[in-house]
Design a protein around this motif. Structure first.
Motif, PDB file in Angstrom:
ATOM      1  N   ASP A 273       0.842  -1.192   0.000  1.00  0.00           N
ATOM      2  CA  ASP A 273       0.000   0.000   0.000  1.00  0.00           C
ATOM      3  C   ASP A 273       0.883   1.250   0.000  1.00  0.00           C
ATOM      4  OD1 ASP A 273      -1.935   1.901   0.228  1.00  0.00           O
ATOM      5  OD2 ASP A 273      -2.604   1.329   2.240  1.00  0.00           O
TER       6      ASP A 273
ATOM      7  N   GLN B  32       0.302   4.452   2.626  1.00  0.00           N
ATOM      8  CA  GLN B  32       0.705   4.466   4.034  1.00  0.00           C
ATOM      9  C   GLN B  32       1.641   5.647   4.286  1.00  0.00           C
ATOM     10  OE1 GLN B  32       1.503   0.347   5.829  1.00  0.00           O
ATOM     11  NE2 GLN B  32       1.892  -0.007   3.655  1.00  0.00           N
ATOM     12  N   ARG B  33       1.543   6.194   5.487  1.00  0.00           N
ATOM     13  CA  ARG B  33       2.415   7.295   5.879  1.00  0.00           C
ATOM     14  C   ARG B  33       3.248   6.867   7.080  1.00  0.00           C
ATOM     15  NH1 ARG B  33       3.677  10.426   2.184  1.00  0.00           N
ATOM     16  NH2 ARG B  33       4.578  11.726   3.826  1.00  0.00           N
TER      17      ARG B  33
ATOM     18  N   THR C 134       4.835   6.658  10.626  1.00  0.00           N
ATOM     19  CA  THR C 134       4.416   6.859  12.016  1.00  0.00           C
ATOM     20  C   THR C 134       5.668   6.746  12.876  1.00  0.00           C
ATOM     21  OG1 THR C 134       2.254   5.869  11.554  1.00  0.00           O
ATOM     22  CG2 THR C 134       2.914   6.062  13.865  1.00  0.00           C
TER      23      THR C 134
ATOM     24  N   GLN D  79       9.190  -0.789   4.092  1.00  0.00           N
ATOM     25  CA  GLN D  79       8.674  -1.357   5.342  1.00  0.00           C
ATOM     26  C   GLN D  79       9.524  -0.941   6.541  1.00  0.00           C
ATOM     27  OE1 GLN D  79       8.710  -5.483   3.870  1.00  0.00           O
ATOM     28  NE2 GLN D  79       6.522  -5.574   4.315  1.00  0.00           N
TER      29      GLN D  79
ATOM     30  N   LEU E  57       8.681   2.603   7.349  1.00  0.00           N
ATOM     31  CA  LEU E  57       7.379   2.691   8.006  1.00  0.00           C
ATOM     32  C   LEU E  57       7.407   2.098   9.409  1.00  0.00           C
ATOM     33  CD1 LEU E  57       5.066   1.654   5.029  1.00  0.00           C
ATOM     34  CD2 LEU E  57       5.186   3.916   6.083  1.00  0.00           C
TER      35      LEU E  57
ATOM     36  N   THR F  91       7.215  -1.158   9.988  1.00  0.00           N
ATOM     37  CA  THR F  91       6.263  -2.273  10.015  1.00  0.00           C
ATOM     38  C   THR F  91       6.947  -3.631   9.994  1.00  0.00           C
ATOM     39  OG1 THR F  91       6.058  -2.134   7.601  1.00  0.00           O
ATOM     40  CG2 THR F  91       4.436  -0.924   8.916  1.00  0.00           C
TER      41      THR F  91
END
Length: 449
Positions: free
Chosen positions: A256, A259-260, A262, A439, A442, A444
């Protein structure tokens, strides 16, 4: 009798149990990876990589440091003993009725044994240790998490690199097979007088170059396997084989792009937040240093006195004492004030570090996402080019066999096909790597991935 039987049973069972544990550990450490998937390779690295093991040891060391610092709240019990021989005893003069009389004080031999317990009730250092313990544990755990995340990323990229190189070697082998057939066909045509020796020589040159490419690729793969084994802590002389599911990996390429970032997802940001908490506690400690230190103590003494050493320990003259201590630091040359100001400035510096890492995370995310989008487009284009190059090569091959196209046209189309196939693999590896970078930016990536 029962106790002796229990001890005997323990002595018989313990060596067997220890050997079983030791054998299990050795078996785990020497486990071979055969046809291993990416998840299996990562799982192996998270257990066996020295860097990860060191992080876990650092956690244990940190736990010992915390317990050592907090042990000051427990009673501190000490024992001491001494023996003294008075070479010259003290003399006191007593005056009675105008007459003086000397009195020898003490005895020739003295000895004492002391048992004392000290208990701190108020201490700035212990207060700081109590409040900071959870943040130090958190810091050690975050360092381990950071090491594991970097391990996941590094091992994944090395894994993709090895398997991409293996696929490239397959393409080179397919190319060699085509060139060998073309070389035989060109040689037969030349011997039958159908073509001149130019086609035959060109085929020979192309075949030699492809074999040189194969040799280079094989040597590079050896290095890439060695590098992967280094990353996961694999035994140097143990073979490793990998399983590459191209379809599965291609299905997992997309992510995606809306997504921003965080900041709290990034372990580096959370590490700085933990450091800020610890620095804030250090500031509080410098404020608490103005408080007095309060502690209590109790002791018991065994005292022995005698002029004759042989009879020294025949009789004991015990004594005991209980008391409280208050230590109030009044003036230390402004040291405490300077340390307090210094700690406050260090807090401000960490605040700026947090601002800086936010900017770095944002930049890293933008760079990773831009690279991913561009590489995704390159990958799609490369895939289309492979399909077109295969069609062009097959068409020109048929036309060459019919004598319509020249051998130079055939070689050009073959080169285009090989280039398209290699470009596709290179962009696939770059895409998989850039996806990992996104990733990681991000925050994640977890050790379970």
């Amino acid at each position: 009798m029962k106790q002796q039987k229990s001890i005997l049973t323990f002595l018989l069972i313990f060596p067997v149990t220890w050997c079983s544990v030791a054998f299990g550990q050795t078996e785990q450490q020497t486990k071979e990876l055969r046809n291993a998937t990416l998840q299996e390779v990562i799982a192996y690295a998270l257990v066996n990589k020295p860097g990860v093991q060191q992080s876990l040891i650092d956690e244990e060391i940190g736990e010992r440091d915390i317990k050592s610092a907090l042990s000051g709240w427990f009673p501190q019990i000490t024992g001491s003993a001494n023996y003294n021989y008075n070479l010259k005893q003290q003399v006191s003069v007593l005056t009675t009725g105008g007459q003086s009389q000397t009195l020898v004080l003490g005895t020739k031999n003295t000895s004492a044994f002391t048992l004392q317990a000290d208990q701190k009730f108020l201490d700035a250092g212990l207060i700081q240790a109590s409040k900071a313990s959870k943040y130090y544990r958190q810091q050690y755990q975050q360092n381990t998490e950071n090491t594991k995340i970097n391990t996941v990323v590094g091992v994944s990229k090395a894994y993709f690199d090895v398997l991409s190189s293996n696929e490239q070697l397959k393409i080179i082998n397919e190319n060699i097979a085509r060139l060998e057939k073309q070389f035989k066909d060109a040689k037969a045509q030349y011997e039958n007088g159908l073509v001149d020796k130019t086609d035959y020589q060109r085929a020979q040159i192309s075949l030699s170059n492809s074999k040189a490419d194969k040799k280079r690729a094989e040597e590079l793969i050896k290095y890439k396997y060695a590098y992967l084994k280094e990353l996961i802590g694999y035994a140097g002389n143990t073979d490793i084989s990998l399983n590459f599911d191209a379809v599965k990996m291609e299905n997992e390429i997309l992510l995606d792009t809306n997504q921003r970032e965080t900041y709290e997802n990034r372990v580096e940001y959370r590490l700085l937040q933990t450091q800020k908490q610890l620095q804030h506690l250090n500031t509080s400690y410098n404020k608490w240093s103005f408080l007095p230190n309060i502690s209590g103590f109790i002791n018991y003494n065994w005292n022995y006195l005698n002029n004759n050493f042989a009879d020294l320990y025949n009789k004991n003259y015990p004594s005991s004492l209980f008391g409280l201590r208050l230590n109030m630091p009044i003036f230390q040359g402004t040291k405490r004030i300077q340390e307090l100001k210094k700690s406050q400035l260090q807090e401000q510096r960490i605040d700026l570090d947090l601002v800086n890492i936010k900017n770095q995370i944002k930049t890293q995310y933008e760079a990773a996402m831009a690279t991913y989008k561009a590489t995704l487009n390159d990958w799609k284009t490369a895939g289309a080019n492979v399909a077109i190059s295969q069609q062009v090569y097959q068409t020109i091959k048929l036309q060459y066999d019919e004598g319509i196209k020249t051998y130079l046209d055939l070689m050009t189309s073959e080169t285009d096909l090989r280039t398209a196939q290699l470009n596709y693999l290179n962009t696939l590896y770059s895409l998989l790597s850039s996806r990992l970078d996104v990733q990681q930016a991000l925050g994640t990536i977890t050790v379970n991935q």
